[in-house]
Design a protein around this motif. Structure first.
Motif, short mmCIF file in Angstrom:
data_model
loop_
_atom_site.label_atom_id
_atom_site.label_comp_id
_atom_site.label_asym_id
_atom_site.label_seq_id
_atom_site.Cartn_x
_atom_site.Cartn_y
_atom_site.Cartn_z
N GLY A 121 -12.70 6.10 3.34
CA GLY A 121 -14.15 5.28 3.56
C GLY A 121 -13.98 3.99 3.03
N LEU A 122 -13.59 3.47 1.86
CA LEU A 122 -13.46 2.31 1.11
C LEU A 122 -12.65 1.27 2.12
CD1 LEU A 122 -14.36 0.40 -0.85
CD2 LEU A 122 -12.31 1.29 -2.37
N GLY A 123 -11.52 1.97 2.46
CA GLY A 123 -10.58 1.04 3.49
C GLY A 123 -11.14 0.70 4.86
N GLN A 124 -12.10 1.66 5.33
CA GLN A 124 -12.59 1.49 6.63
C GLN A 124 -13.70 0.46 6.44
OE1 GLN A 124 -14.04 5.26 7.89
NE2 GLN A 124 -12.18 5.74 8.87
N LEU A 125 -14.39 0.36 5.31
CA LEU A 125 -15.61 -0.60 5.05
C LEU A 125 -15.00 -1.97 5.07
CD1 LEU A 125 -18.28 -1.39 4.06
CD2 LEU A 125 -17.45 -0.96 1.83
N LEU A 126 -13.81 -2.03 4.16
CA LEU A 126 -12.97 -3.44 3.92
C LEU A 126 -12.37 -3.93 5.42
CD1 LEU A 126 -11.16 -2.85 0.57
CD2 LEU A 126 -13.15 -4.10 0.87
N MET A 127 -11.95 -3.13 6.22
CA MET A 127 -11.44 -3.49 7.57
C MET A 127 -12.59 -3.88 8.36
SD MET A 127 -8.81 -0.31 8.57
CE MET A 127 -8.70 -1.15 10.21
N ARG A 128 -13.57 -3.33 8.31
CA ARG A 128 -14.87 -3.72 8.91
C ARG A 128 -15.44 -5.25 8.61
NH1 ARG A 128 -16.40 -1.32 13.74
NH2 ARG A 128 -16.23 0.77 13.54
N ALA A 129 -15.18 -5.47 7.27
CA ALA A 129 -15.39 -6.82 6.64
C ALA A 129 -14.35 -7.62 6.86
CB ALA A 129 -15.88 -6.52 5.21
N GLY A 130 -13.41 -7.44 7.45
CA GLY A 130 -12.34 -8.28 7.82
C GLY A 130 -11.20 -8.57 6.77
N ARG A 131 -11.26 -7.71 5.36
CA ARG A 131 -10.36 -7.76 4.46
C ARG A 131 -9.32 -6.92 4.75
NH1 ARG A 131 -14.59 -7.38 -0.47
NH2 ARG A 131 -12.60 -7.40 -1.63
N LEU A 132 -8.43 -6.99 5.83
CA LEU A 132 -7.17 -6.18 6.17
C LEU A 132 -6.18 -6.04 5.01
CD1 LEU A 132 -6.65 -7.23 9.85
CD2 LEU A 132 -8.34 -5.62 8.69
N ASP A 133 -5.95 -7.27 4.36
CA ASP A 133 -5.05 -6.82 3.17
C ASP A 133 -5.45 -6.06 2.09
OD1 ASP A 133 -3.14 -8.43 4.38
OD2 ASP A 133 -3.98 -10.45 3.54
N ASP A 134 -6.95 -6.24 1.58
CA ASP A 134 -7.40 -5.39 0.58
C ASP A 134 -7.44 -3.94 1.11
OD1 ASP A 134 -7.64 -7.86 -0.66
OD2 ASP A 134 -9.74 -8.00 -0.42
N LEU A 157 -4.11 4.04 7.57
CA LEU A 157 -3.16 2.93 7.38
C LEU A 157 -2.30 2.45 8.68
CD1 LEU A 157 -2.00 0.99 5.67
CD2 LEU A 157 0.00 2.84 5.08
N ALA A 158 -2.01 3.59 9.45
CA ALA A 158 -1.36 3.25 10.81
C ALA A 158 -2.57 2.36 11.58
CB ALA A 158 -0.98 4.46 11.46
N VAL A 159 -3.65 2.89 11.66
CA VAL A 159 -4.51 1.84 12.55
C VAL A 159 -4.80 0.46 12.10
CG1 VAL A 159 -7.17 1.93 13.21
CG2 VAL A 159 -5.83 4.07 13.32
N LEU A 160 -4.88 0.34 10.79
CA LEU A 160 -4.69 -0.85 10.16
C LEU A 160 -3.89 -1.79 10.54
CD1 LEU A 160 -5.97 -1.91 6.65
CD2 LEU A 160 -3.59 -2.72 7.58
N GLU A 161 -2.37 -1.02 10.34
CA GLU A 161 -1.15 -1.89 10.84
C GLU A 161 -1.18 -2.13 12.60
OE1 GLU A 161 0.57 -3.06 8.57
OE2 GLU A 161 0.57 -1.80 6.87
N GLU A 162 -1.58 -1.51 13.20
CA GLU A 162 -1.62 -1.81 14.57
C GLU A 162 -2.49 -2.94 14.92
OE1 GLU A 162 -2.93 0.41 18.91
OE2 GLU A 162 -2.93 1.53 17.15
N ARG A 163 -3.84 -2.90 14.11
CA ARG A 163 -4.90 -3.96 14.26
C ARG A 163 -4.11 -5.18 13.83
NH1 ARG A 163 -10.94 -1.24 13.08
NH2 ARG A 163 -10.82 0.29 14.83
N SER A 164 -3.27 -4.99 12.80
CA SER A 164 -2.70 -6.51 12.17
C SER A 164 -1.66 -6.93 13.10
CB SER A 164 -2.11 -6.14 10.86
OG SER A 164 -3.38 -5.61 10.03
#
Length: 548
Positions: A121-134, A157-164
């Motif tokens: 949940g925290l990772g998804q919140l940070l992704m929505r805020a554009g803080r991908l590294d965090d 984490l895989a979804v984040l890496e794909e978006r990056s």
């Protein structure tokens, strides 16, 4: 090799890539990671700028009741949803909600540092805020605290890496998710969609097949075990009454089996993706079989309530001319999901296609009554403008659609086209410009540039039309409508050589892997991997090397 051993092997292979995976940590397990959870929470808190020196994170022995942890996460999800719905996410009010959500997740981590839900949940919140590294660091710390065996963390984490744009790392994380839980449907689906977006159609098909086969086999095995258990209830009860010493062990094993029970609530997305691929390959009987299995409770818990499944099936029948069957499917879908905007939209468009305009208008009105969405309002506006010739009513609907979603590019484009056809050229130009400003980074802005270019072409502004077509192609090099409009303009101007060049470039941009020879039948659930040449970067390289 067992699943746990495979998961450890995968985690060791990540040691050079993820900073939190070190050889000394590869034996972590949920039941033995309390020596490291405090450090993980402290690192996450430091990342978020929080102070947990005096929090419950320093006392991992005093775990909260499960209901309290669930309530904290429920409140955190509610705050995250409220912040995501904010029109201006950087306003003072929105930032207060954002900070409160961060604190709520941090409190949940402090109470139970091994709860993967809080990290996700925290990772998804940070992704929505554009803080991908965090967000990446949060997911990695979550994997460290949870022992690396949580498929949800790997999939997130895989979804984040794909978006990056880090596709190799994304594939590795999807692979780790399927090793941690081979029945994790979201991981199989996400991995398959990644390969499909990269142009690897065969690889995507194989991943969807493997996910479906693995989950179905697991479900069938659980059913067989359950039937066998029911037949032995009398014997088991007698043995339990006469043997109290083994009761605790049996209860623990039973709880473990219950925790690993296969969850089929997301497998319907695999069926739907296979059906869509079969439709693109013009294998309609196979698509019907996948849709049928996806909407059957035997194979999926949530398939019958999946409005996208019903809409896709009904749209296929509509496009094939089976209107009676399509209407039946729309009705079945609306019974299961009466608030689905896409089902109302699809049914209304079917009636419009067969020239039943009054029925279409009624369906649009009923859909808007239960879901006042910009998609429904925009399509209704097109009906009023093009078929009912009620321009004032259409203008009102387009205004409502833009008010409901100011970033709806299709609404801006349709509104501008209507004003142009009504003779309001300056108003149309203004609407096209406002639409581009509303969401300039979206791929859909290509359609606005294309419509604007067509307007300028017929208004005699040839140079401006060329520039607008060029902007559209740079946004979406595969837009056939834009290519066609551009080469037709050049032909009208007598530039036949340039028109031929543009037609050739259009053909190159449409190059894709031929999927018509692939077998999408449910009876062919093959194992193994398929390889194909990815062409995702071809157009990008061409745009960099060729001057239009």
């Amino acid at each position: 090799m067992s699943a746990s051993a495979s998961a450890r092997a995968v985690r060791r292979s990540f040691a050079p890539k993820l900073h939190c995976w070190r050889p000394s940590h590869h034996r972590l397990r949920r039941t033995t990671c309390q020596n490291n959870t405090t450090d993980a929470v402290q690192r996450t808190a430091s990342l978020l700028g929080r102070d947990t020196t005096n929090s419950a994170a320093t006392n991992t022995g005093n775990m909260p009741l499960q209901i309290n942890q669930d309530l904290m996460l429920y409140r955190a999800r509610g705050l995250r949803t409220t912040w995501m719905k904010s029109k201006n996410k950087t306003s003072v009010k929105a930032m207060k909600v954002f900070n409160a959500c961060m604190e709520q997740y941090q409190e949940a981590l402090a109470c139970d540092p091994t709860d993967a839900r809080a990290y996700v949940g925290l990772g998804q919140l940070l992704m929505r805020a554009g803080r991908l590294d965090d967000a990446r660091l949060v997911y990695e710390e979550g994997n460290l605290s949870c022992g690396g065996d949580n498929a949800y963390l790997w999939q997130a984490l895989a979804v984040l890496e794909e978006r990056s744009g880090r596709y190799r790392e994304a594939r590795e994380c999807f692979d780790a998710a399927t090793v941690a839980d081979k029945t994790h449907a979201a991981a199989w689906h996400g991995w398959g969609m990644l390969e499909q977006r990269q142009g690897n159609i065969k690889r995507a098909r194989d991943l969807f097949f493997r996910g479906v086969r693995t989950i179905e086999e697991q479900v069938q095995q659980q059913r067989n075990d359950a039937e066998g258990g029911n037949s032995k209830n009398g014997t088991a009860a007698a043995a339990a009454a006469n043997d109290d010493d083994d009761g605790d062990d049996e209860t623990g094993n039973g709880d473990e089996e219950e925790n690993h029970k296969t969850d089929t609530k997301h497998v319907d997305y695999l069926y739907q993706s296979l059906a869509v691929m079969a439709i693109r390959a013009e294998r309609f009987d196979e698509a019907r079989e996948w849709f049928s299995r996806g909407t059957d409770t035997t194979y999926s818990q949530t398939g019958p309530k999946n409005s996208a499944m019903w809409e896709g099936w009904a749209r296929m029948e509509r496009d094939l001319g089976n209107y009676a069957r399509a209407r039946e499917l729309y009705q079945l879908g609306l019974r299961a999901s009466p608030r689905s905007r896409y089902l109302w939209l699809g049914w209304a468009l079917l009636e419009r296609k067969v020239k039943n305009f009054e029925r279409s208008r009624t369906l649009f009105a009923r859909g808007v009554a239960v879901s006042s969405d910009s998609v429904l309002l925009q399509a209704w506006g097109c009906l009023e403008a093009e078929d009912m010739h009620d321009i004032p009513r259409a203008r009102e609907l387009f205004e409502r659609a833009i008010e409901a979603n100011p970033k709806s590019l299709s609404s801006w484009q349709a509104y501008g086209r209507m004003e142009w056809r009504s003779g309001n050229v300056e108003c149309a130009r203004d609407l096209f410009q406002r639409g581009i400003w509303a969401n300039p980074d979206a791929k859909g802005s290509c359609h606005i540039f294309q419509a604007w270019g067509v307007l300028e072409r017929y208004e005699g502004n040839i140079s401006l039309a060329r520039e607008l077509f060029k902007c559209a192609i740079r946004i979406d090099p595969r837009s056939k409508q834009t290519w066609d409009a551009w080469w037709k303009l050049e032909e009208d101007q007598g530039n036949y050589l340039r028109a031929q060049e543009l037609r050739s470039l259009c053909s190159q941009s449409q190059v894709a892997e031929d999927s018509t020879t692939l077998d999408f039948s449910p009876s062919v659930l093959v194992d193994g991997d398929s390889s194909s040449t990815a062409i995702g970067g071809f157009i990008k390289r061409w745009m960099q090397s060729v001057e239009l």
